[in-house]
Design a protein around this motif. Structure first.
Motif, short mmCIF file in Angstrom:
data_model
loop_
_atom_site.label_atom_id
_atom_site.label_comp_id
_atom_site.label_asym_id
_atom_site.label_seq_id
_atom_site.Cartn_x
_atom_site.Cartn_y
_atom_site.Cartn_z
N ILE A 1 -19.09 31.18 4.40
CA ILE A 1 -19.12 30.03 4.40
C ILE A 1 -17.66 29.29 4.25
O ILE A 1 -17.18 29.40 3.20
CB ILE A 1 -20.21 29.05 3.85
N VAL A 2 -17.23 28.50 5.08
CA VAL A 2 -15.88 27.94 5.03
C VAL A 2 -16.26 26.28 5.23
O VAL A 2 -16.95 26.02 6.32
CB VAL A 2 -15.03 28.32 5.94
N VAL A 3 -16.17 25.40 4.29
CA VAL A 3 -16.60 24.09 4.29
C VAL A 3 -15.17 23.28 4.22
O VAL A 3 -14.33 23.45 3.11
CB VAL A 3 -17.37 23.57 3.09
N ASP A 4 -14.91 22.60 5.11
CA ASP A 4 -13.89 21.72 5.30
C ASP A 4 -12.39 22.59 4.86
O ASP A 4 -11.67 22.21 4.22
CB ASP A 4 -13.83 20.73 4.34
N ASN A 5 -12.49 23.79 5.62
CA ASN A 5 -11.33 24.76 5.38
C ASN A 5 -11.31 25.59 4.05
O ASN A 5 -10.33 25.98 3.85
CB ASN A 5 -10.04 24.04 5.75
N LEU A 6 -12.44 25.30 3.17
CA LEU A 6 -12.25 26.05 2.01
C LEU A 6 -13.35 27.22 2.13
O LEU A 6 -14.41 26.95 2.28
CB LEU A 6 -12.64 24.68 0.99
N PRO A 7 -12.97 28.33 1.39
CA PRO A 7 -13.98 29.52 1.31
C PRO A 7 -14.82 28.85 0.21
O PRO A 7 -14.48 28.90 -0.73
CB PRO A 7 -13.19 30.89 1.35
N MET A 8 -16.24 29.02 0.50
CA MET A 8 -17.14 28.43 -0.56
C MET A 8 -18.19 29.36 -0.93
O MET A 8 -18.87 29.43 -1.64
CB MET A 8 -17.92 27.41 0.14
N THR A 9 -18.02 31.01 -0.58
CA THR A 9 -18.89 31.83 -0.86
C THR A 9 -18.28 33.06 -1.58
O THR A 9 -17.26 33.52 -1.10
CB THR A 9 -19.77 32.36 0.13
N SER A 10 -18.91 33.50 -2.40
CA SER A 10 -18.46 34.75 -3.03
C SER A 10 -19.68 35.74 -3.33
O SER A 10 -20.66 35.35 -3.84
CB SER A 10 -17.61 34.62 -4.26
N PRO A 11 -19.43 37.05 -2.99
CA PRO A 11 -20.65 38.10 -2.83
C PRO A 11 -21.20 38.06 -4.40
O PRO A 11 -20.34 38.05 -5.34
CB PRO A 11 -20.19 39.23 -2.36
N PHE A 12 -22.43 38.47 -4.65
CA PHE A 12 -22.93 38.69 -5.99
C PHE A 12 -23.90 39.68 -5.73
O PHE A 12 -25.01 39.67 -5.07
CB PHE A 12 -23.54 37.70 -6.44
N PHE A 13 -23.62 41.10 -6.12
CA PHE A 13 -24.54 42.26 -6.07
C PHE A 13 -24.53 42.47 -4.51
O PHE A 13 -23.55 42.13 -3.92
CB PHE A 13 -25.84 42.14 -6.64
N ASP A 14 -25.65 42.72 -3.84
CA ASP A 14 -25.68 43.08 -2.34
C ASP A 14 -25.97 41.89 -1.62
O ASP A 14 -26.28 42.30 -0.50
CB ASP A 14 -26.46 44.31 -2.29
N LEU B 1 -16.19 44.20 -7.14
CA LEU B 1 -16.76 44.88 -8.20
C LEU B 1 -17.94 44.76 -8.51
O LEU B 1 -18.70 45.24 -9.49
CB LEU B 1 -15.65 44.38 -9.50
N LEU B 2 -18.57 43.49 -8.17
CA LEU B 2 -20.03 43.08 -8.78
C LEU B 2 -20.95 43.69 -7.72
O LEU B 2 -21.82 43.01 -6.99
CB LEU B 2 -20.18 41.58 -8.61
N THR B 3 -21.03 44.96 -7.75
CA THR B 3 -22.12 45.72 -7.11
C THR B 3 -22.65 46.63 -8.06
O THR B 3 -21.72 47.19 -8.65
CB THR B 3 -21.56 46.38 -5.48
N THR B 4 -23.78 47.25 -7.75
CA THR B 4 -24.13 48.22 -9.09
C THR B 4 -23.28 49.62 -8.63
O THR B 4 -23.18 50.16 -9.77
CB THR B 4 -25.72 48.52 -8.59
N GLN B 5 -23.22 49.84 -7.38
CA GLN B 5 -22.27 51.07 -7.05
C GLN B 5 -20.88 50.73 -7.97
O GLN B 5 -20.43 51.64 -8.62
CB GLN B 5 -21.82 51.18 -5.74
N ASN B 6 -20.20 49.89 -7.80
CA ASN B 6 -18.86 49.65 -8.38
C ASN B 6 -19.04 49.17 -10.08
O ASN B 6 -18.26 49.91 -10.84
CB ASN B 6 -18.08 48.68 -8.15
N LEU B 7 -20.30 48.86 -10.38
CA LEU B 7 -20.45 48.54 -11.91
C LEU B 7 -20.72 50.10 -12.53
O LEU B 7 -20.10 50.33 -13.54
CB LEU B 7 -21.93 47.97 -12.01
#
Lengths: 670, 208
Positions: free
Chosen positions: A90-103, A434-440
């Motif tokens: 999600i990009v809101v007003d040209n700013l990236p607003m999401t970062s994945p957490f686990f899957d 890095l925040l996935t079970t696999q990489n953890l």
């Protein structure tokens, strides 16, 4: 029959019948254009009655999604990335607003109410974000900036049916089921032509009480009150909009109680999250042709566990920051932008009874560069080429630290107003989250007894994705836009999980072992067709999508990509039958789906779905107030979107929106 | 005492306001062309009961009472008159089994209807309602859970006849489904009187 279908599709691709020019169209409703298939304006957004962002995104017609608890959605864009894809950013007003957490990507943490939004544009396909991340689709959102002093708010309550009623005295097992809310937000802002400041507060809660997951959670969770997912996010926004200088900054802090279902673990993780984040973008016009831009962001995340009857993952602390400097120019030939940036990440964990946080591997640094060239080919055609590369500097257990991105697109606006777009994309991605079970597990993190039997791959390969898409839309009548899309994607080098999850009939947990297979390859093809009908007081959208996997003998690729309906039919209509009174109806049909990881006892085959929902909404108090009443899954059919997920029943949602503004004229962000 | 006096003299005071009646009757008894949204409110009250029920076998419904407040809404260029309203119907239920408590159900709803625009004193209307079916169980009989509520939707048909200016008599049948597990189905019947009044200004301010 097939010949007829081919002729129809060719007609759509070629444009209006007989080369008829549909210029001078007189559509008195909302303005239509060839790209409106993937655009939703404010009036359309508000008729859907959603208060929170995920509930709104779910109703976007091309969007595909699944959920284990009905409320936390896993959007998978057009489905080309498979059911396990991270989903669009999600990009809101040209700013990236999401970062994945686990899957998953936690869309619910983007602090936006439906009533904040001016427009949404869905850009399907591979793309690259300002923070260097490769993404499978972008949801571009533009928000409102009311002038003067303004207070706005909204609250939504959803009640799912199925409470026992009088049966509570005849059936000892009977109990109340899911409800959600309040989903609420409050905004206080002041804005002028050049300056806009806003303080906001967003909150949401929903109960995890469906009988299909309730027993599983209580088998794990040891709290003294029923499991409820909650989050609260105070947030601020600053926007400066001058002729030569523009600045957009958003920041916030989130506290969340979560019961996140993690597929590798086969059960929920009862935990708390504390997120602090800030993201900003500044651009300075050096002269009439050249612009200098800076985008940067910071995220700090800390987890803590809720009471549990098993040993949960040790507390995690995650810090991430990125910066990107860009230089752009607009010349007679078109536009050109070149960007350079870097990203740093740090992951630590508290293990055992020690209070100290132990670094998991070294600090992970990434450098990236990106360039985009747009060439004007005449009045209505644009050729654009994007190329980019990033290097993960000694961060991963991979022999291939480089990844690349390139995209070539030709966009031609037809004289009739329709659109022809051909896009070819090549993206490579090292699984660098890095925040996935696999990489953890790779980094030696402790997941306790919560997730056992996870065997990570010896090293991670680079996944190369090639995608080609053809989109064409044509006005066959001044108010009727027909469109067709043909998309194909090839994936090589994918690291796919190989899971065998067996459901325990007593506590409904899906326990098993997960290993990972590297270097998996396969193809996905997906044609889709539809139309948009725009009348003065009504808008209708219809689409059909078919997706097919071409995988040969590669069972692992197939297992990773199925889970979404091969056939999906979606139709919606928004009508304004009376002054300030609106009606929205959405129908969706999906064919049978298969989740092979859960199929050992037949749980992995889910029947076809048919869902119908409707919303009535009325503007009140001279437009200062809006009340909406939504009926979800009106037919009360069984809607199970995941083998471990809830059975969604008929539900009703009440939404109330209020606003008090000095001026209703709303300047939209750039 | 004052309340009783006020209630007893209300009809005569109302009849005395002739200009009020002329305005109201003009709005409501002519065709939809002359109807303006939210200009009037119609208050209906009367006794009601359950004719048939399903999945409430252990209880017997008694006669209750209900009310509905409605206001017209113009439906584009159609000749029908639309109506939006809110209402409630309370029904006491007596348990057939001493081990289960009696309960009082209160069906609270919002409704939308279309009504015939006839000049004829007899009018027909039909519509849909959605709301909450609230059940309050008697705490004197059993311990434990005392309140339950769930979504209820209904389809209704109504016939009404003007018999004196703004006063009408009506009869209504309402088929209701309550989305408990198992689902409850009722056929409710209600008769009563309704009166049409000019809407207060604040209603128009809020609704328009």
């Amino acid at each position: 029959m097939k010949r007829t279908i081919v002729i129809i599709l060719l007609c759509i691709a070629a444009g209006p019948a007989s080369g008829r020019q549909v210029t001078g169209r007189q559509v008195t409703g909302s303005e239509v254009s060839g790209s409106e298939v993937s655009e939703w304006d404010r009036s359309e957004i508000m008729t859907r009655g959603s208060v929170g962002l995920p509930e709104l995104l779910r109703t976007l017609e091309p969007m595909r999604y699944w959920s284990t608890d009905r409320f936390s959605l896993r959007l998978v864009d057009s489905g080309m990335g498979g059911a396990h894809a991270r989903g669009p950013s999600i990009v809101v007003d040209n700013l990236p607003m999401t970062s994945p957490f686990f899957d998953r990507t936690p869309y619910e943490l983007v602090p936006l109410l439906s009533s904040d939004i001016a427009s949404i544009t869905l850009r399907s396909g591979l793309d690259v974000l300002d923070n260097g991340d490769l993404t499978d689709g972008i949801i571009e959102i533009t928000t409102l900036r009311p002038k003067g002093f303004s207070i706005r708010g909204a609250v939504g309550l959803t009640n799912e049916t199925g409470d026992p009623g009088p049966a509570i005295y005849s059936n000892a097992e009977a109990k109340n089921v899911d409800r959600s809310g309040p989903t609420a937000g409050l905004r206080m802002s002041w804005g002028s032509e050049n300056v806009y400041v806003q303080a906001g507060f967003d909150t949401d809660s929903y109960h995890m009480t469906d009988e299909r997951l309730d027993r599983r959670i209580w088998r794990l969770y040891a709290g003294d009150r029923k499991p409820i997912v909650t989050h609260a996010t105070p947030n601020v926004r600053l926007s400066l909009l001058y002729t030569r200088f523009q600045l957009e900054v958003k920041a916030g802090h989130t506290i969340k109680n979560d019961f996140l279902f993690e597929e590798d673990a086969g059960r929920e993780w009862p935990h708390k999250e504390y997120r602090t984040w800030a993201v900003g973008n500044a651009s300075l016009g050096l002269n009439r042709q050249w612009t200098l831009g800076l985008t940067s962001g910071y995220t700090h995340l800390r987890t803590g566990n809720l009471a549990a009857q098993t040993i949960l993952p040790g507390n995690l602390e995650w810090t991430s920051a990125f910066g990107q400097l860009s230089l752009g120019t607009k010349q007679g030939f078109g536009a050109w932008t070149v960007s350079l940036g870097g990203k740093t990440r740090d992951l630590r964990q508290q293990t055992g009874i020690q209070k100290e946080l132990v670094p998991l591997g070294s600090i992970s640094n990434t450098g990236f560069g990106h360039s985009k060239l747009e060439l004007d080919l005449g009045k209505r055609s644009i050729l654009s080429l994007s190329v980019g590369a990033q290097n993960h500097l000694g961060s991963l257990n991979t022999p291939t630290p480089w990844s690349y991105f390139s995209k070539l697109a030709l966009r031609h606006t037809k004289a009739s107003g329709g659109l022809l777009e051909i896009v070819a994309t090549l993206g490579s991605d090292v699984s660098n989250d890095l925040l996935t079970t696999q990489n953890l597990v790779v980094r030696g993190a402790s997941l306790g007894d919560w997730a056992t039997g996870i065997h990570p791959p010896p090293f991670i390969t680079r996944a190369n994705t090639r995608e080609i898409s053809l989109y064409s839309s044509s006005f066959v009548r001044p108010d009727l836009l027909l469109w067709i899309s043909l998309r194909g994607r090839t994936v090589e080098g994918l690291t796919a999980p190989e899971r065998t999850l067996v459901k325990d009939e007593f506590d409904h947990q899906f326990l098993g072992a997960t290993s990972f297979k590297i270097g998996q390859s396969g193809h996905v093809v997906s044609p889709s067709v539809g139309f948009v009908l725009t009348r003065p007081k009504a808008k209708m959208r219809f689409s059909y999508q078919y997706s097919r996997l071409v995988v040969g003998e590669n069972l692992y690729f197939w297992k990773h990509f199925v889970g979404l309906s091969p056939h999906q039919l979606t139709g919606s209509i928004s009508v304004t039958p009376a002054s300030r009174f609106h009606l929205f109806v959405l129908a969706r049909m999906g064919s049978q789906t298969v989740w092979p990881d859960y199929n050992s006892k037949g749980y992995g085959t889910l029947p076809r779905t048919f869902e119908l929902e409707g919303t009535l909404s009325k503007e009140l108090w001279r437009d200062n107030m809006r009340v909406s009443l939504s009926f979800l899954n009106v037919l009360d059919t069984s809607l199970i979107r995941h083998p471990a997920g809830v059975d969604e029943q008929f539900a009703v949602r009440l939404g109330v929106f209020v606003r008090f503004s000095d001026s209703e004229a709303s300047a939209q962000a750039k | 005492m004052f309340l009783c006096l006020w209630a007893a003299t209300f009809p005569s005071r109302l009849l005395a306001q002739s200009s009020f009646f002329e305005r109201s009757s003009a709005l409501y008894s002519s065709t939809s062309d002359s109807v303006r949204s939210f200009d009037t409110i119609r208050l209906s009250v009367g006794p009601g009961s359950i004719l048939t029920s399903r999945n409430v076998d252990g209880w017997t419904p008694e006669t209750g009472a209900g009310f509905v407040i409605q206001t017209p809404i113009v439906l584009g260029s159609t000749s029908l008159v639309g109506e939006l309203g809110i209402g409630a119907l309370a029904i006491p239920w007596t348990s057939k089994n001493p081990s289960r408590p009696d309960f009082l159900s209160i069906h609270m709803f919002i409704q939308g209807a279309v009504s015939s625009p006839s000049h004829h004193p007899v009018k027909l209307s039909t519509g849909l309602s959605a709301g909450n079916y609230f059940m309050s169980f008697s705490s004197n009989q059993v311990a434990g859970e005392r309140k339950e509520s769930e979504l209820a939707v209904a389809v209704f048909f109504q016939i009404r006849r003007t018999f004196y200016r703004q006063l009408e008599g009506f009869a209504e049948i309402r088929t209701t489904r309550v989305y408990t597990r198992p689902k409850l189905d009722f056929v409710e019947a209600k008769v009563g009187l309704s009166i049409t009044l000019n809407a207060p200004n604040w209603l128009r301010t809020v609704a328009e």
